[in-house]
Design a protein around this motif. Sequence first.
Motif: not given
Length: 561
Positions: A504-531
């Motif tokens: 947040a202090s860097m102004g970067m999008p952030y996601t916490l992955v803390q359960r099975p099955g959550a990584f791929e969608s979080a990763f795809g969304e982060a990639i889609a930001t193109r930043r």
Amino acid sequence: MDTPSSAPGRRATGGDVLVSVMRRHGIDTAFGVVSIHNLPLVEAVARDLNFVEVRHEAAAVNAADGYARASGRIGVALTSTGTGAGNAAGSMIEALTAGSRVLHVTGQIESEFLTPEPASSSRGVIHEFPRQRQMLDAVSAYAATITDAKDAEAELEAAIGRILSAPQGPASIEWPTDLQYLASPDEQRAADTRIARPPAPNAAALDRAAAVLASAERPLLWLGGGAAGAGDELRALAHRLGAGILTSNSGRGIVSEDDDLVVGNFAASPEVAGLLADADVLLAVGTHFRSNETKSYHLALPATQVQVDIDPAAIGRVYPATVGIVADARTALRGILDALDGTVRRDEWAARVRAARKRSRAALTAYIGGYAEICEGMRRVLPRRSVVARDVTIPSSQWGNRLLPFYERETNVFPLGGGIGQGLAMGLGAAHARRDVPTVVMAGDGGLAVHLGELASLAGSDAWCVVLVFNDGGYGVLRNMQEANGFRRSGVDLHTPRFDLLAASMGMPYTLVQRPGAFESAFGEAIATRRPALIEVDVTALDPQPGPFVPPVHVPTGGAR
């Protein structure tokens, strides 16, 4: 219309000389830390090309290194003199170990105060380090000092010539501050780039190698980083012989890892032991047979070996070579292929290779538990041309260096020298080299903290880069080593920052992955930001929990000799 170099009121400097040399060699970017001892260089690069500011000189060299590996061009790092050059030295060791194409240009005190005398003669000029040149000699394949403003271009070209000569490696140029201001592009003496060409392979050695391979019933290939550029020839050779392809970590992706004859970086795994035991010939190309990949040189390999290397000293250095060929890998392999015309493929052996490939990957996939979905999700989301820059951390060492597939060698970026904390800056450099695809950095919480300030460098850039931080609250690799060897747990449980607040202090999008099955969608969304974006993976929440990873480091046992 005036060009920047001829604009009224602006005096040309050595920075314009540097820009001219960079343009000549297709280099569009430099990484660095601005200083009173490199202002003319930074000003010119930032004005006419692309200057990426980082927070630490070590990161400047790592970023230039990552840029070079991902682009195939030369990476440029600009640092200050004295402490600044000293900060860069550790990363220069990494570039030297990896044979990376890095040009390190560092400031130096004014030329009138330079002296070859011992440190006792030092005047105490600000940032003075009397033995800076000796340090640069130790951490570079080539080092030189600019002593005349008219020689700046010639010295830069000489350094680039050495960088591009086999065996390749980084070069350092120290440039006194006064000579940076006084160097004019119009007053440079004539200069050219002299690249030393590798020796032609011995024709008799090529014939002997072809004869050995033609008679093999169960051949294997072992590829190191020195095989780079010979992927087409190696793939053709493997399929002509039905030979399995083993690699070092550095040799990964030279032949795309979706080729079913590529066993990969699994030579020391139990699932490949039978294949190695039954193989009758090994062709080793451009590899050092590093200790961590050969069970500290105790891995049993076929007695009959053909070894190809650009370095004569490498032939037979670790394992005896039946036939040694000193040459560029691509040239040597073309010669061998020409001499192998009509050789019959061993289909039964090729089937055993494919079976070993499947067994080794299946066993590791099962062992790493909840990491498996992360490994598979990364590969499904990422384009084939994306760079994965890996720091020294358990996910990298346990499965990123072996199980995560690579299709081009240039996308496989990691600290070959094993230094922790270098992955983030290497990823930043790679992201600037391949702007059309996302770059990913794999780091642990401990390694990321080594150069935490470079998150600000990343956040302040337009790099398309996602940082995956695997958080286990310290140095997990060393915890496992301590436990495996009966040591008390010491120095490995670190105070870890809140990565959500940090992002947040860097102004970067952030996601916490803390359960099975959550990584791929979080990763795809982060990639889609193109930043720049950050994903934190809570390692303690992986399900099932991975088996422990203990690095393949030899620990002596028994009494003193």
